[in-house]
Design a protein around this motif. Structure first.
Motif, PDB file in Angstrom:
ATOM      1  N   ALA A  54      -4.279  -6.249 -50.040  1.00  0.00           N
ATOM      2  CA  ALA A  54      -4.462  -6.642 -51.436  1.00  0.00           C
ATOM      3  C   ALA A  54      -3.122  -6.888 -52.105  1.00  0.00           C
ATOM      4  CB  ALA A  54      -5.242  -5.554 -52.176  1.00  0.00           C
ATOM      5  N   SER A  55      -2.134  -6.045 -51.804  1.00  0.00           N
ATOM      6  CA  SER A  55      -0.778  -6.242 -52.309  1.00  0.00           C
ATOM      7  C   SER A  55       0.138  -6.584 -51.132  1.00  0.00           C
ATOM      8  CB  SER A  55      -0.255  -4.988 -53.003  1.00  0.00           C
ATOM      9  OG  SER A  55       1.128  -5.128 -53.309  1.00  0.00           O
ATOM     10  N   PRO A  56       1.007  -7.561 -51.278  1.00  0.00           N
ATOM     11  CA  PRO A  56       1.896  -7.934 -50.183  1.00  0.00           C
ATOM     12  C   PRO A  56       3.128  -7.060 -50.060  1.00  0.00           C
ATOM     13  CG  PRO A  56       2.295  -9.369 -52.031  1.00  0.00           C
ATOM     14  CD  PRO A  56       1.152  -8.473 -52.438  1.00  0.00           C
ATOM     15  N   ALA A  57       3.263  -6.038 -50.916  1.00  0.00           N
ATOM     16  CA  ALA A  57       4.459  -5.190 -50.916  1.00  0.00           C
ATOM     17  C   ALA A  57       4.063  -3.722 -50.843  1.00  0.00           C
ATOM     18  CB  ALA A  57       5.305  -5.443 -52.162  1.00  0.00           C
ATOM     19  N   ALA A  58       4.949  -2.913 -50.263  1.00  0.00           N
ATOM     20  CA  ALA A  58       4.713  -1.474 -50.175  1.00  0.00           C
ATOM     21  C   ALA A  58       6.034  -0.777 -49.916  1.00  0.00           C
ATOM     22  CB  ALA A  58       3.707  -1.136 -49.075  1.00  0.00           C
ATOM     23  N   ALA A  59       6.139   0.468 -50.362  1.00  0.00           N
ATOM     24  CA  ALA A  59       7.335   1.285 -50.161  1.00  0.00           C
ATOM     25  C   ALA A  59       7.001   2.415 -49.203  1.00  0.00           C
ATOM     26  CB  ALA A  59       7.846   1.840 -51.487  1.00  0.00           C
ATOM     27  N   LEU A  60       7.926   2.707 -48.301  1.00  0.00           N
ATOM     28  CA  LEU A  60       7.689   3.734 -47.292  1.00  0.00           C
ATOM     29  C   LEU A  60       7.494   5.109 -47.926  1.00  0.00           C
ATOM     30  CD1 LEU A  60       7.520   4.396 -44.271  1.00  0.00           C
ATOM     31  CD2 LEU A  60      10.002   4.729 -44.295  1.00  0.00           C
ATOM     32  N   GLY A  61       8.348   5.466 -48.887  1.00  0.00           N
ATOM     33  CA  GLY A  61       8.240   6.764 -49.522  1.00  0.00           C
ATOM     34  C   GLY A  61       6.892   6.961 -50.192  1.00  0.00           C
ATOM     35  N   GLU A  62       6.444   5.930 -50.910  1.00  0.00           N
ATOM     36  CA  GLU A  62       5.144   6.019 -51.565  1.00  0.00           C
ATOM     37  C   GLU A  62       4.016   6.117 -50.546  1.00  0.00           C
ATOM     38  OE1 GLU A  62       4.354   4.079 -55.708  1.00  0.00           O
ATOM     39  OE2 GLU A  62       5.140   2.563 -54.323  1.00  0.00           O
ATOM     40  N   ALA A  63       4.099   5.327 -49.493  1.00  0.00           N
ATOM     41  CA  ALA A  63       3.026   5.279 -48.502  1.00  0.00           C
ATOM     42  C   ALA A  63       2.892   6.585 -47.729  1.00  0.00           C
ATOM     43  CB  ALA A  63       3.254   4.123 -47.534  1.00  0.00           C
ATOM     44  N   ALA A  67       3.603   9.591 -49.165  1.00  0.00           N
ATOM     45  CA  ALA A  67       3.556  10.646 -50.175  1.00  0.00           C
ATOM     46  C   ALA A  67       4.867  11.429 -50.246  1.00  0.00           C
ATOM     47  CB  ALA A  67       2.386  11.598 -49.905  1.00  0.00           C
ATOM     48  N   GLY A  68       5.979  10.694 -50.194  1.00  0.00           N
ATOM     49  CA  GLY A  68       7.286  11.323 -50.315  1.00  0.00           C
ATOM     50  C   GLY A  68       7.822  11.917 -49.032  1.00  0.00           C
ATOM     51  N   SER A  69       7.206  11.615 -47.902  1.00  0.00           N
ATOM     52  CA  SER A  69       7.670  12.146 -46.603  1.00  0.00           C
ATOM     53  C   SER A  69       7.914  10.993 -45.628  1.00  0.00           C
ATOM     54  CB  SER A  69       6.640  13.125 -46.028  1.00  0.00           C
ATOM     55  OG  SER A  69       6.437  14.215 -46.894  1.00  0.00           O
ATOM     56  N   PRO A  70       8.928  10.163 -45.872  1.00  0.00           N
ATOM     57  CA  PRO A  70       9.167   9.008 -45.002  1.00  0.00           C
ATOM     58  C   PRO A  70       9.454   9.385 -43.560  1.00  0.00           C
ATOM     59  CG  PRO A  70      11.055   9.395 -46.432  1.00  0.00           C
ATOM     60  CD  PRO A  70       9.950  10.272 -46.927  1.00  0.00           C
ATOM     61  N   GLU A  71       9.889  10.636 -43.336  1.00  0.00           N
ATOM     62  CA  GLU A  71      10.180  11.074 -41.973  1.00  0.00           C
ATOM     63  C   GLU A  71       8.930  11.083 -41.096  1.00  0.00           C
ATOM     64  OE1 GLU A  71       9.404  14.682 -44.532  1.00  0.00           O
ATOM     65  OE2 GLU A  71      10.619  12.853 -44.685  1.00  0.00           O
ATOM     66  N   LEU A  72       7.752  10.969 -41.709  1.00  0.00           N
ATOM     67  CA  LEU A  72       6.510  10.893 -40.934  1.00  0.00           C
ATOM     68  C   LEU A  72       6.349   9.542 -40.254  1.00  0.00           C
ATOM     69  CD1 LEU A  72       4.024  12.615 -43.439  1.00  0.00           C
ATOM     70  CD2 LEU A  72       5.186  13.624 -41.462  1.00  0.00           C
ATOM     71  N   SER A  73       7.143   8.574 -40.674  1.00  0.00           N
ATOM     72  CA  SER A  73       7.061   7.239 -40.086  1.00  0.00           C
ATOM     73  C   SER A  73       8.004   7.116 -38.901  1.00  0.00           C
ATOM     74  CB  SER A  73       7.426   6.186 -41.131  1.00  0.00           C
ATOM     75  OG  SER A  73       7.666   4.939 -40.529  1.00  0.00           O
ATOM     76  N   PRO A  74       7.577   6.463 -37.801  1.00  0.00           N
ATOM     77  CA  PRO A  74       8.496   6.232 -36.673  1.00  0.00           C
ATOM     78  C   PRO A  74       9.748   5.474 -37.092  1.00  0.00           C
ATOM     79  CG  PRO A  74       6.228   5.722 -36.050  1.00  0.00           C
ATOM     80  CD  PRO A  74       6.224   5.944 -37.532  1.00  0.00           C
ATOM     81  N   LEU A  75       9.621   4.641 -38.132  1.00  0.00           N
ATOM     82  CA  LEU A  75      10.761   3.851 -38.587  1.00  0.00           C
ATOM     83  C   LEU A  75      11.891   4.732 -39.086  1.00  0.00           C
ATOM     84  CD1 LEU A  75      11.913   1.004 -39.327  1.00  0.00           C
ATOM     85  CD2 LEU A  75      10.864   1.323 -41.578  1.00  0.00           C
ATOM     86  N   TYR A  76      11.554   5.846 -39.694  1.00  0.00           N
ATOM     87  CA  TYR A  76      12.581   6.691 -40.300  1.00  0.00           C
ATOM     88  C   TYR A  76      13.553   7.235 -39.253  1.00  0.00           C
ATOM     89  CZ  TYR A  76      14.796  10.183 -43.258  1.00  0.00           C
ATOM     90  OH  TYR A  76      15.718  10.911 -43.956  1.00  0.00           O
ATOM     91  N   GLU A  77      13.011   7.842 -38.203  1.00  0.00           N
ATOM     92  CA  GLU A  77      13.867   8.439 -37.179  1.00  0.00           C
ATOM     93  C   GLU A  77      14.575   7.376 -36.345  1.00  0.00           C
ATOM     94  OE1 GLU A  77      14.877  11.533 -36.438  1.00  0.00           O
ATOM     95  OE2 GLU A  77      13.943  12.094 -38.341  1.00  0.00           O
ATOM     96  N   ALA A  78      13.902   6.261 -36.073  1.00  0.00           N
ATOM     97  CA  ALA A  78      14.469   5.253 -35.177  1.00  0.00           C
ATOM     98  C   ALA A  78      15.470   4.339 -35.875  1.00  0.00           C
ATOM     99  CB  ALA A  78      13.347   4.416 -34.563  1.00  0.00           C
ATOM    100  N   TYR A  79      15.275   4.093 -37.178  1.00  0.00           N
ATOM    101  CA  TYR A  79      16.121   3.084 -37.827  1.00  0.00           C
ATOM    102  C   TYR A  79      16.769   3.581 -39.120  1.00  0.00           C
ATOM    103  CZ  TYR A  79      17.680  -1.460 -39.517  1.00  0.00           C
ATOM    104  OH  TYR A  79      18.453  -2.509 -39.951  1.00  0.00           O
ATOM    105  N   LEU A  80      16.011   4.189 -40.010  1.00  0.00           N
ATOM    106  CA  LEU A  80      16.569   4.550 -41.316  1.00  0.00           C
ATOM    107  C   LEU A  80      17.574   5.690 -41.241  1.00  0.00           C
ATOM    108  CD1 LEU A  80      13.423   4.308 -43.645  1.00  0.00           C
ATOM    109  CD2 LEU A  80      15.125   2.558 -43.119  1.00  0.00           C
ATOM    110  N   ARG A  81      17.177   6.815 -40.681  1.00  0.00           N
ATOM    111  CA  ARG A  81      18.051   7.990 -40.671  1.00  0.00           C
ATOM    112  C   ARG A  81      19.389   7.725 -39.993  1.00  0.00           C
ATOM    113  NH1 ARG A  81      19.353  12.140 -37.565  1.00  0.00           N
ATOM    114  NH2 ARG A  81      17.949  11.480 -35.900  1.00  0.00           N
ATOM    115  N   PRO A  82      19.448   7.064 -38.812  1.00  0.00           N
ATOM    116  CA  PRO A  82      20.751   6.815 -38.181  1.00  0.00           C
ATOM    117  C   PRO A  82      21.688   5.975 -39.044  1.00  0.00           C
ATOM    118  CG  PRO A  82      18.971   6.490 -36.607  1.00  0.00           C
ATOM    119  CD  PRO A  82      18.332   6.617 -37.950  1.00  0.00           C
ATOM    120  N   ARG A  83      21.156   5.259 -40.011  1.00  0.00           N
ATOM    121  CA  ARG A  83      21.975   4.392 -40.858  1.00  0.00           C
ATOM    122  C   ARG A  83      22.171   4.968 -42.254  1.00  0.00           C
ATOM    123  NH1 ARG A  83      19.446   2.122 -37.067  1.00  0.00           N
ATOM    124  NH2 ARG A  83      20.382   0.409 -35.885  1.00  0.00           N
TER     125      ARG A  83
END
Length: 375
Positions: A99-108, A110-126
């Protein structure tokens, strides 16, 4: 670090948005569009790094150009590998039809982006803490995608941020769509000067003329299927593959081939007017948008398997594929197994990741611009 507006301050006034879209309409090409929009968007919706991508409107896969801001090289495989993961949060394939073409990881999360595979593999190292992403879509087709990042320790993107970016999706996609190159228009020369190569053949299949770009392309072609038909150049000998001679003999048609640098070439022939009956064969780098639609053909997939692969890339489930194609789920599973066997993968995520890392990424590298911006 980008500046964050004080609490209660909203820089997203209507006139600023209209100015952004006005500048977007003035951008002569996609890369210029990404640059001007990113610069103005940062003033209204602060971020520390960004990736702007054109996408293929049919498959939704990344094409070119790409603009990378404040991110070092490397990490593409990790990023797209997690994107294809079944545990991926807000993957682009879902945003393409959500329905919406945009989304934020933190919101999706509930404030725990580390639950996403993207966080450990890409975000945190950078040193990144949150990502706001959007698919730029119009008319039911994705024409681009954007990822905005904030450093770890900075405030996460808000619902207002997400809504604002979602509101830009349609207008920016429409502008990207306006750059679509009509069929038959010459492909732009790549940065390495490869350009379009021209070979001129006699009716007997003998090369009588060729430009420098043609020799460069021939030198990068695999030496399999080369015939004994050789032509001299500066004391050396260049072999002309039999498939090029066959194309020339036909007098018309087009085919595609990957060279030794993993670049796709378009090869097309045209019979020239005149009593001599010469045929021109043009070798030129394929547009990355075309590569996105064609890479799956390299594995010898059937028409049905091509359709299955396209649906997998779009994130379709077994049930939705069965309904869309009018076949049973069991038949869909058999087709999926056949695709996996031909491509040499064992999962849907691995299939999508391979299509990117082995085919689209090499083709897009020459069209990627990496910049460092001022806060």
């Amino acid at each position: 670090m980008a500046e964050t507006p004080p609490a209660g301050t909203d820089r997203r006034t209507p006139w600023r948005r209209e100015l952004l879209l006005e500048r977007a309409e003035q951008a002569p090409d996609a890369l210029a569009l990404f640059a001007v929009v990113s610069a103005r968007l940062r003033r209204m919706l602060p971020f520390d790094a960004a990736i702007w991508r054109a996408t293929d409107p049919v498959t939704g896969l990344m094409t070119a150009p790409i603009r990378v801001e404040n991110l070092a090289e490397g990490g593409c495989t990790a990023y797209w590998g997690t994107e294809a993961s079944p545990e991926a949060v807000i993957p682009f394939r879902e945003l393409a039809t959500a329905a919406s073409p945009a989304a934020a990881l933190g919101e999706a999360t509930a404030g725990s982006p580390e639950l996403s595979p993207l966080y450990e593999a890409y975000l945190r190292p950078r040193g990144l803490g949150d990502e706001l992403r959007a698919v730029l879509r119009v008319g039911g087709r994705p024409w681009g995608a954007v990822s905005l990042f904030r450093e770890r320790g900075r405030p996460a993107f808000t619902a207002a941020d997400t809504a604002f970016l979602a509101g830009l999706s349609g207008p920016l996609a429409a502008r990207l769509r306006s750059y679509a190159r009509p069929a038959g228009e010459p492909v732009p020369l790549p940065p390495d000067g490869g350009g379009a190569g021209l070979l001129l053949f006699t009716p007997e299949g003998r090369v009588v003329s060729a430009n420098d770009a043609a020799w460069r392309h021939l030198a990068r072609l695999p030496r399999v299927a080369a015939s004994g038909a050789a032509v001299g150049r500066g004391g050396g000998v260049e072999e002309v593959p039999v498939w090029i001679r066959t194309l020339a003999a036909a007098g018309e048609g087009r085919l595609r081939v990957r060279d030794l640098d993993d670049r796709w070439l378009l090869c097309h022939a045209s019979r020239l007017d005149g009593e001599q009956g010469f045929t021109a064969v043009v070798l030129e780098p394929a547009p990355v948008s075309e590569v996105a639609r064609l890479v799956v053909e390299t594995y010898g997939l059937s028409a049905r398997e091509l359709e299955i692969t396209r649906l997998i890339s779009a994130g379709a489930t077994t049930g939705s594929m069965a309904e869309h194609l009018g076949i049973s789920r069991h038949t869909v599973r058999d087709h999926v197994k056949a695709v996996f066997a031909k491509v040499g993968v064992t999962s849907r995520g691995e299939l999508v990741a391979r299509l990117f890392t082995e085919h689209l990424e090499p083709a897009a590298l020459a069209h990627t611009v990496r910049v460092t911006t001022e806060p």
